[in-house]
Design a protein around this motif. Structure first.
Motif, PDB file in Angstrom:
ATOM      1  N   ALA A 197       0.844  -1.189   0.000  1.00  0.00           N
ATOM      2  CA  ALA A 197       0.000   0.000   0.000  1.00  0.00           C
ATOM      3  C   ALA A 197       0.883   1.243   0.000  1.00  0.00           C
ATOM      4  O   ALA A 197       2.065   1.181   0.341  1.00  0.00           O
ATOM      5  CB  ALA A 197      -0.917   0.001   1.224  1.00  0.00           C
ATOM      6  N   VAL A 198       0.285   2.358  -0.375  1.00  0.00           N
ATOM      7  CA  VAL A 198       1.010   3.625  -0.413  1.00  0.00           C
ATOM      8  C   VAL A 198       0.223   4.695   0.333  1.00  0.00           C
ATOM      9  O   VAL A 198      -0.990   4.607   0.471  1.00  0.00           O
ATOM     10  CB  VAL A 198       1.230   4.113  -1.869  1.00  0.00           C
ATOM     11  N   THR A 199       0.953   5.682   0.830  1.00  0.00           N
ATOM     12  CA  THR A 199       0.367   6.945   1.253  1.00  0.00           C
ATOM     13  C   THR A 199       1.191   8.036   0.586  1.00  0.00           C
ATOM     14  O   THR A 199       2.339   7.814   0.190  1.00  0.00           O
ATOM     15  CB  THR A 199       0.387   7.142   2.784  1.00  0.00           C
ATOM     16  N   ALA A 200       0.584   9.214   0.468  1.00  0.00           N
ATOM     17  CA  ALA A 200       1.254  10.320  -0.206  1.00  0.00           C
ATOM     18  C   ALA A 200       1.351  11.518   0.726  1.00  0.00           C
ATOM     19  O   ALA A 200       0.340  12.004   1.235  1.00  0.00           O
ATOM     20  CB  ALA A 200       0.503  10.700  -1.481  1.00  0.00           C
ATOM     21  N   PHE A 201       2.569  11.967   0.937  1.00  0.00           N
ATOM     22  CA  PHE A 201       2.855  13.188   1.694  1.00  0.00           C
ATOM     23  C   PHE A 201       2.924  14.296   0.643  1.00  0.00           C
ATOM     24  O   PHE A 201       3.950  14.480  -0.007  1.00  0.00           O
ATOM     25  CB  PHE A 201       4.169  13.025   2.456  1.00  0.00           C
ATOM     26  N   VAL A 202       1.798  14.977   0.450  1.00  0.00           N
ATOM     27  CA  VAL A 202       1.671  16.006  -0.588  1.00  0.00           C
ATOM     28  C   VAL A 202       1.654  17.364   0.091  1.00  0.00           C
ATOM     29  O   VAL A 202       0.790  17.640   0.931  1.00  0.00           O
ATOM     30  CB  VAL A 202       0.372  15.822  -1.411  1.00  0.00           C
ATOM     31  N   VAL A 203       2.609  18.214  -0.266  1.00  0.00           N
ATOM     32  CA  VAL A 203       2.714  19.546   0.326  1.00  0.00           C
ATOM     33  C   VAL A 203       2.625  20.576  -0.786  1.00  0.00           C
ATOM     34  O   VAL A 203       3.272  20.444  -1.831  1.00  0.00           O
ATOM     35  CB  VAL A 203       4.051  19.687   1.102  1.00  0.00           C
TER      36      VAL A 203
ATOM     37  N   ARG B 201       6.795  11.120  -1.187  1.00  0.00           N
ATOM     38  CA  ARG B 201       6.675  12.575  -1.316  1.00  0.00           C
ATOM     39  C   ARG B 201       6.084  12.846  -2.688  1.00  0.00           C
ATOM     40  O   ARG B 201       6.480  12.237  -3.679  1.00  0.00           O
ATOM     41  CB  ARG B 201       8.039  13.257  -1.261  1.00  0.00           C
ATOM     42  N   ALA B 202       5.141  13.770  -2.733  1.00  0.00           N
ATOM     43  CA  ALA B 202       4.545  14.141  -4.009  1.00  0.00           C
ATOM     44  C   ALA B 202       4.240  15.629  -4.000  1.00  0.00           C
ATOM     45  O   ALA B 202       4.056  16.232  -2.941  1.00  0.00           O
ATOM     46  CB  ALA B 202       3.274  13.336  -4.254  1.00  0.00           C
TER      47      ALA B 202
ATOM     48  N   PRO C 253      -1.479   6.822  15.206  1.00  0.00           N
ATOM     49  CA  PRO C 253      -0.043   6.955  15.503  1.00  0.00           C
ATOM     50  C   PRO C 253       0.833   6.750  14.268  1.00  0.00           C
ATOM     51  O   PRO C 253       1.861   7.404  14.125  1.00  0.00           O
ATOM     52  CB  PRO C 253       0.209   5.856  16.542  1.00  0.00           C
ATOM     53  N   THR C 254       0.440   5.842  13.367  1.00  0.00           N
ATOM     54  CA  THR C 254       1.264   5.608  12.173  1.00  0.00           C
ATOM     55  C   THR C 254       1.193   6.802  11.219  1.00  0.00           C
ATOM     56  O   THR C 254       2.197   7.161  10.606  1.00  0.00           O
ATOM     57  CB  THR C 254       0.853   4.314  11.449  1.00  0.00           C
ATOM     58  N   THR C 255       0.026   7.430  11.105  1.00  0.00           N
ATOM     59  CA  THR C 255      -0.080   8.635  10.271  1.00  0.00           C
ATOM     60  C   THR C 255       0.768   9.747  10.861  1.00  0.00           C
ATOM     61  O   THR C 255       1.495  10.436  10.146  1.00  0.00           O
ATOM     62  CB  THR C 255      -1.544   9.080  10.137  1.00  0.00           C
ATOM     63  N   ARG C 256       0.706   9.911  12.171  1.00  0.00           N
ATOM     64  CA  ARG C 256       1.508  10.959  12.824  1.00  0.00           C
ATOM     65  C   ARG C 256       2.998  10.727  12.563  1.00  0.00           C
ATOM     66  O   ARG C 256       3.749  11.653  12.284  1.00  0.00           O
ATOM     67  CB  ARG C 256       1.223  11.002  14.326  1.00  0.00           C
ATOM     68  N   ARG C 257       3.415   9.465  12.620  1.00  0.00           N
ATOM     69  CA  ARG C 257       4.833   9.150  12.365  1.00  0.00           C
ATOM     70  C   ARG C 257       5.213   9.471  10.921  1.00  0.00           C
ATOM     71  O   ARG C 257       6.282  10.013  10.658  1.00  0.00           O
ATOM     72  CB  ARG C 257       5.107   7.680  12.678  1.00  0.00           C
ATOM     73  N   ARG C 258       4.365   9.133   9.978  1.00  0.00           N
ATOM     74  CA  ARG C 258       4.648   9.440   8.574  1.00  0.00           C
ATOM     75  C   ARG C 258       4.720  10.944   8.343  1.00  0.00           C
ATOM     76  O   ARG C 258       5.581  11.422   7.606  1.00  0.00           O
ATOM     77  CB  ARG C 258       3.585   8.823   7.664  1.00  0.00           C
TER      78      ARG C 258
ATOM     79  N   PHE D 235       7.885  15.812   7.264  1.00  0.00           N
ATOM     80  CA  PHE D 235       8.348  17.168   7.604  1.00  0.00           C
ATOM     81  C   PHE D 235       9.835  17.199   7.934  1.00  0.00           C
ATOM     82  O   PHE D 235      10.462  18.246   7.836  1.00  0.00           O
ATOM     83  CB  PHE D 235       7.538  17.749   8.754  1.00  0.00           C
ATOM     84  N   ARG D 236      10.394  16.052   8.313  1.00  0.00           N
ATOM     85  CA  ARG D 236      11.828  15.995   8.593  1.00  0.00           C
ATOM     86  C   ARG D 236      12.621  16.313   7.326  1.00  0.00           C
ATOM     87  O   ARG D 236      13.742  16.790   7.371  1.00  0.00           O
ATOM     88  CB  ARG D 236      12.187  14.603   9.131  1.00  0.00           C
ATOM     89  N   ASP D 237      12.018  16.038   6.173  1.00  0.00           N
ATOM     90  CA  ASP D 237      12.566  16.404   4.864  1.00  0.00           C
ATOM     91  C   ASP D 237      13.979  15.869   4.641  1.00  0.00           C
ATOM     92  O   ASP D 237      14.832  16.535   4.097  1.00  0.00           O
ATOM     93  CB  ASP D 237      12.540  17.931   4.704  1.00  0.00           C
ATOM     94  N   SER D 238      14.194  14.631   5.062  1.00  0.00           N
ATOM     95  CA  SER D 238      15.493  14.002   4.858  1.00  0.00           C
ATOM     96  C   SER D 238      15.597  13.448   3.450  1.00  0.00           C
ATOM     97  O   SER D 238      14.606  13.042   2.858  1.00  0.00           O
ATOM     98  CB  SER D 238      15.657  12.850   5.868  1.00  0.00           C
ATOM     99  N   THR D 239      16.785  13.431   2.911  1.00  0.00           N
ATOM    100  CA  THR D 239      16.993  12.816   1.598  1.00  0.00           C
ATOM    101  C   THR D 239      17.046  11.297   1.717  1.00  0.00           C
ATOM    102  O   THR D 239      16.904  10.594   0.720  1.00  0.00           O
ATOM    103  CB  THR D 239      18.288  13.315   0.945  1.00  0.00           C
TER     104      THR D 239
END
Length: 157
Positions: free
Chosen positions: A22-28, A106-107, A138-143, A148-152
């Motif tokens: 499965a996937v989730t998308a961190f879209v900013v 990331r998207a 809790p898993t969404t909060r961790r993602r 936001f940590r924006d690590s490469t």
């Protein structure tokens, strides 16, 4: 009754009987707001996402799921992390009990207008300052924290 129940390190959780990619998308967006939806299956806020279909690549899954659930067309630009915590078990009304296996990407938004789908009660761009006040797992909060940590380098857990 919800169609889905999440268990987090719960000794009384049912035993997993499947693992599904499965996937989730961190879209900013340019303002730094995160695209989130209040899910119709459990009422909590989460990032758009879903399971990979046969015949599509994983980036295609991200694009399809975000568009279906939010009305926003995105481009995948990176990987936040791989989340496979065996302590996170998801029980569905049909008897499936899934161990978490989620790739968070990331998207960036390209086009489209926000719309609610059958999988969401509400879809919004959420300012970072408001995220703490939302009902999220809790898993969404961790993602979100990892996004936001924006690590490469993606988190692998």
């Amino acid at each position: 009754m919800s169609r889905r129940t999440d268990y987090f390190d719960d000794p009384n959780a049912p035993k997993a009987n499947s693992i599904v990619p499965a996937v989730t998308a961190f879209v900013v967006n340019d303002a730094g707001d995160v695209l989130m939806e209040r899910r119709s299956d459990n009422g909590r806020w989460g990032m758009p996402g879903g399971v990979q279909d046969i015949g599509e690549n994983i980036a295609g899954t991200v694009v399809r799921e975000v568009l279906e659930e939010t009305g926003v067309l995105v481009e995948v630009v990176g990987l936040v992390g791989i989340f496979t915590d065996p302590g996170h078990v998801i029980a569905f009304a049909d008897g499936e009990v899934r161990q978490e296996f989620s790739l968070c990407f990331r998207a960036r938004p390209i086009s489209g207008e926000i719309k609610v789908s059958s999988e969401s009660l509400e879809v919004r761009w959420i300012p970072r300052a408001e995220i703490e006040s939302l009902d999220v797992s809790p898993t969404t909060r961790r993602r979100l924290m990892e996004g936001f940590r924006d690590s490469t380098l993606p988190l692998i857990s």
